[in-house]
Motif scaffolding. Structure first.
Motif, short mmCIF file in Angstrom:
data_model
loop_
_atom_site.label_atom_id
_atom_site.label_comp_id
_atom_site.label_asym_id
_atom_site.label_seq_id
_atom_site.Cartn_x
_atom_site.Cartn_y
_atom_site.Cartn_z
N LEU A 67 0.75 -1.26 -0.11
CA LEU A 67 0.35 -0.07 -0.14
C LEU A 67 0.40 1.22 0.02
O LEU A 67 0.55 2.05 -0.49
N ALA A 68 2.26 1.50 0.58
CA ALA A 68 2.82 2.57 0.39
C ALA A 68 3.31 2.60 -0.27
O ALA A 68 3.58 3.67 -0.98
N ALA A 69 3.74 1.23 -1.31
CA ALA A 69 4.82 2.18 -2.63
C ALA A 69 3.53 2.28 -3.43
O ALA A 69 3.96 2.87 -4.55
N THR A 70 2.58 1.94 -3.24
CA THR A 70 1.25 2.33 -4.35
C THR A 70 1.21 3.53 -4.06
O THR A 70 0.95 4.68 -5.28
N HIS A 71 0.73 4.22 -3.06
CA HIS A 71 1.40 5.84 -2.55
C HIS A 71 1.86 6.72 -3.20
O HIS A 71 1.29 7.36 -2.97
N ALA A 72 2.95 5.80 -2.61
CA ALA A 72 4.10 6.62 -3.31
C ALA A 72 4.37 7.01 -4.60
O ALA A 72 5.46 7.92 -4.83
N LEU A 73 3.96 5.96 -5.53
CA LEU A 73 4.61 6.58 -6.39
C LEU A 73 4.55 7.49 -7.44
O LEU A 73 5.55 7.86 -8.23
N PRO A 74 3.35 8.46 -7.49
CA PRO A 74 3.42 9.54 -7.19
C PRO A 74 4.03 11.06 -7.28
O PRO A 74 4.82 11.72 -8.11
N PHE A 75 5.13 10.58 -6.09
CA PHE A 75 6.13 10.89 -5.72
C PHE A 75 7.63 10.70 -5.25
O PHE A 75 8.93 11.08 -5.19
N ALA A 76 7.16 9.25 -4.83
CA ALA A 76 9.04 8.68 -5.32
C ALA A 76 8.96 7.18 -5.65
O ALA A 76 8.88 6.30 -5.69
N SER A 77 8.43 7.66 -7.27
CA SER A 77 8.40 6.70 -8.32
C SER A 77 9.68 5.45 -7.97
O SER A 77 8.86 4.41 -7.93
N ALA A 78 10.79 5.85 -7.99
CA ALA A 78 12.02 5.05 -8.45
C ALA A 78 11.88 4.34 -7.29
O ALA A 78 11.81 2.68 -7.43
N ARG A 79 11.53 4.86 -5.86
CA ARG A 79 11.67 3.85 -4.66
C ARG A 79 10.29 3.06 -4.64
O ARG A 79 10.53 2.10 -3.84
#
Length: 114
Positions: A67-79
């Motif tokens: 869930l964190a990775a899904t939500h981080a895609l817009p602002f921390a895409s690579a990670r």
């Protein structure tokens, strides 16, 4: 939002774990997922919220990382993509979710605005 960073992290993580625990109960899981997404919508435009989400990319629990990775895609895409690729390579419960999240993100079809 008047929650502290720790309170946001605890709530985000707890809802993710509750969602994972309810996988066998679709109605309950969907309700929790919607509540979790509501929290995401509240914090996604806050620097504090983004910091919390990004910090959870290293969580030991795969449901939290998904869930964190899904939500981080817009602002921390690579990670975020790296975390999703790692989950996808595993044979765990979230491998398929990670795979299709990545596909939808890369093709511009991932909708986090609902």
């Amino acid at each position: 939002m008047t929650l502290s960073e720790d309170e946001i992290r605890e709530r985000y993580r707890a809802l993710a774990l509750d969602w994972a625990a309810a996988k066998g109960e679709p109605k309950k899981a969907n309700r929790i997922f919607k509540e979790h997404h509501g929290l995401y919508r509240e914090i996604r435009d806050l620097e504090l919220g983004c910091r919390v989400i990004e910090s959870l990319l290293d969580d030991p629990e795969p449901s939290v990382r998904l869930l964190a990775a899904t939500h981080a895609l817009p602002f921390a895409s690579a990670r975020a993509e790296a975390v999703l690729r790692d989950l996808e390579r595993g044979n765990g419960l979230y491998a398929m979710d990670a795979k299709y999240t990545l596909i939808n993100f890369r093709t511009g079809r991932l909708n986090l605005e609902w």
